[in-house]
Design a protein around this motif. Structure first.
Motif, PDB file in Angstrom:
ATOM      1  N   ASN A   1       0.841  -1.203   0.000  1.00  0.00           N
ATOM      2  CA  ASN A   1       0.000   0.000   0.000  1.00  0.00           C
ATOM      3  C   ASN A   1       0.878   1.256   0.000  1.00  0.00           C
ATOM      4  O   ASN A   1       0.649   2.194   0.777  1.00  0.00           O
ATOM      5  CB  ASN A   1      -0.912  -0.008   1.228  1.00  0.00           C
ATOM      6  N   GLN A   2       1.865   1.254  -0.891  1.00  0.00           N
ATOM      7  CA  GLN A   2       2.813   2.371  -0.897  1.00  0.00           C
ATOM      8  C   GLN A   2       2.183   3.662  -1.386  1.00  0.00           C
ATOM      9  O   GLN A   2       2.727   4.748  -1.122  1.00  0.00           O
ATOM     10  CB  GLN A   2       4.044   2.005  -1.730  1.00  0.00           C
ATOM     11  N   HIS A   3       1.071   3.595  -2.078  1.00  0.00           N
ATOM     12  CA  HIS A   3       0.372   4.828  -2.442  1.00  0.00           C
ATOM     13  C   HIS A   3      -0.054   5.610  -1.192  1.00  0.00           C
ATOM     14  O   HIS A   3      -0.230   6.822  -1.241  1.00  0.00           O
ATOM     15  CB  HIS A   3      -0.854   4.497  -3.289  1.00  0.00           C
ATOM     16  N   ARG A   4      -0.194   4.883  -0.092  1.00  0.00           N
ATOM     17  CA  ARG A   4      -0.598   5.504   1.165  1.00  0.00           C
ATOM     18  C   ARG A   4       0.544   5.568   2.175  1.00  0.00           C
ATOM     19  O   ARG A   4       0.648   6.536   2.941  1.00  0.00           O
ATOM     20  CB  ARG A   4      -1.760   4.714   1.765  1.00  0.00           C
ATOM     21  N   TYR A   5       1.418   4.548   2.162  1.00  0.00           N
ATOM     22  CA  TYR A   5       2.388   4.394   3.240  1.00  0.00           C
ATOM     23  C   TYR A   5       3.847   4.516   2.819  1.00  0.00           C
ATOM     24  O   TYR A   5       4.736   4.185   3.600  1.00  0.00           O
ATOM     25  CB  TYR A   5       2.213   3.022   3.908  1.00  0.00           C
ATOM     26  N   ARG A   6       4.121   4.993   1.596  1.00  0.00           N
ATOM     27  CA  ARG A   6       5.525   4.993   1.180  1.00  0.00           C
ATOM     28  C   ARG A   6       6.407   5.806   2.127  1.00  0.00           C
ATOM     29  O   ARG A   6       7.496   5.366   2.491  1.00  0.00           O
ATOM     30  CB  ARG A   6       5.695   5.543  -0.238  1.00  0.00           C
ATOM     31  N   ASP A   7       5.977   6.992   2.526  1.00  0.00           N
ATOM     32  CA  ASP A   7       6.791   7.814   3.425  1.00  0.00           C
ATOM     33  C   ASP A   7       7.030   7.105   4.753  1.00  0.00           C
ATOM     34  O   ASP A   7       8.130   7.162   5.315  1.00  0.00           O
ATOM     35  CB  ASP A   7       6.115   9.163   3.685  1.00  0.00           C
ATOM     36  N   VAL A   8       5.997   6.418   5.248  1.00  0.00           N
ATOM     37  CA  VAL A   8       6.142   5.648   6.488  1.00  0.00           C
ATOM     38  C   VAL A   8       7.141   4.517   6.284  1.00  0.00           C
ATOM     39  O   VAL A   8       8.002   4.264   7.135  1.00  0.00           O
ATOM     40  CB  VAL A   8       4.776   5.076   6.930  1.00  0.00           C
ATOM     41  N   LEU A   9       7.048   3.848   5.142  1.00  0.00           N
ATOM     42  CA  LEU A   9       7.949   2.733   4.856  1.00  0.00           C
ATOM     43  C   LEU A   9       9.397   3.190   4.772  1.00  0.00           C
ATOM     44  O   LEU A   9      10.293   2.531   5.320  1.00  0.00           O
ATOM     45  CB  LEU A   9       7.519   2.046   3.555  1.00  0.00           C
ATOM     46  N   VAL A  10       9.649   4.313   4.103  1.00  0.00           N
ATOM     47  CA  VAL A  10      11.016   4.814   3.982  1.00  0.00           C
ATOM     48  C   VAL A  10      11.560   5.197   5.355  1.00  0.00           C
ATOM     49  O   VAL A  10      12.701   4.882   5.707  1.00  0.00           O
ATOM     50  CB  VAL A  10      11.082   6.014   3.016  1.00  0.00           C
TER      51      VAL A  10
END
Length: 310
Positions: A67-76
């Motif tokens: 769900n990187q469209h929503r969470y990419r910044d969190v993932l990075v």
């Protein structure tokens, strides 16, 4: 379109999480810090003993990556925090601790070099945000300064309706407030050795004393030379700024220039309006008047002449 995090990072990340933290509550607390989202972490069944630490970490990481469209910044952020985790030396105190510590160290050492592109990305984002904030601060400061000048212009226009004496006091106040707006280390009206001084300020290392007049007729040379006398009774680095809303008699600049060292600069109503109309900064106006006087001996350089040179 969101740029996806490299899939090759996922399994090394899970390995780091499952080896660096032996107790699930410690892993859970780290995940809260790393993601910055407590509700995101606590959606998983941490009390379910049938799920291992690796299962829980895998579920979280996979949800973020899918769900990187929503969470990419969190993932990075998660990835970078995991790469920067402290040395898991506490593992050494567990049973078979040396082996557990070695496994965790190997997982971290493999993982850290893989995140460098994302560290550089974050540094670029941080620098961009810093520049944006700096520009915002500059813009906010300019807006605040412009608003203060506009407020002083309103005050000036209102003072035009006053009688002569209160109008003169109002002019002193407006000028001294302008000095403060332009950060000219100002001092309000004071009396020194029996002499009334309408104000003082410092600009570029030079001290100035102020004389402000709002009379019906242009100022005569005698008034200016009297003020020049106040200036010369102070330290050599002191100059005077004589502000006359009605201007000066045409003979004043030449007559004052013959008295010796030029210690006074002249400013009239049109000069002040150029500042209040935000066409010319007060500090620039005074600096250019001073430079012109030093180069030519002319102590009355009009604002409109300066504006024509810009």
């Amino acid at each position: 379109m969101v740029q996806q995090v490299n899939p090759a990072l996922i399994n090394p990340l899970i390995r780091v999480l499952s080896t660096a933290y032996w107790y699930r509550n410690e892993l859970r607390d780290f995940l809260v810090v790393a993601t910055g989202d407590r509700s995101l972490v606590f959606r998983y069944p941490w009390q379910d003993k049938t799920m291992s630490k690796r299962d829980l970490a895998t579920a979280l990481v996979h949800d973020l990556t899918q769900n990187q469209h929503r969470y990419r910044d969190v993932l990075v952020r998660f990835i970078l925090t995991a790469a920067d985790m402290p040395d898991p030396v506490s593992l050494k105190h567990l049973e078979d601790g040396a082996r557990k510590y070695q496994m965790a160290r190997e997982a971290i050492d493999v993982f850290r070099p893989m995140v460098e592109p994302y560290r550089k990305e974050q540094e670029e984002i941080t620098e961009f945000q810093r520049r944006l904030q700096t520009q915002k601060d500059i813009d906010d400061f300019r807006r605040h300064t412009n608003q203060m000048i506009d407020d002083l212009k309103v005050k000036f226009l209102e003072s035009e309706k006053m009688a002569a004496q209160p109008r003169g006091y109002a002019l002193e106040g407006i000028l001294n407030e302008l000095f403060e707006v332009f950060n000219l280390e100002s001092r309000r009206p004071f009396t020194a050795y029996g002499e009334q001084i309408d104000g003082a300020f410092t600009l570029a290392g030079t001290d100035y004393i102020l004389e402000a007049k709002w009379q019906a007729k242009p100022i005569a040379a005698g008034d200016v030379t009297e003020f020049a006398g106040k200036v010369t009774r102070r330290l050599d680095n002191t100059l005077g700024l004589f502000v006359s809303m009605s201007g000066f008699q045409k003979s004043v600049p030449d007559l004052v220039a013959r008295t010796g060292r030029h210690s006074v600069l002249l400013m009239d109503g049109s000069d002040l309006m150029a500042v209040l109309d935000r066409r010319l900064a007060l500090d620039e106006l005074i600096t250019r008047k001073k430079r012109h006087a030093a180069e030519t001996g002319d102590i009355q350089l009009p604002a409109w002449t300066i504006l024509g040179q810009l």
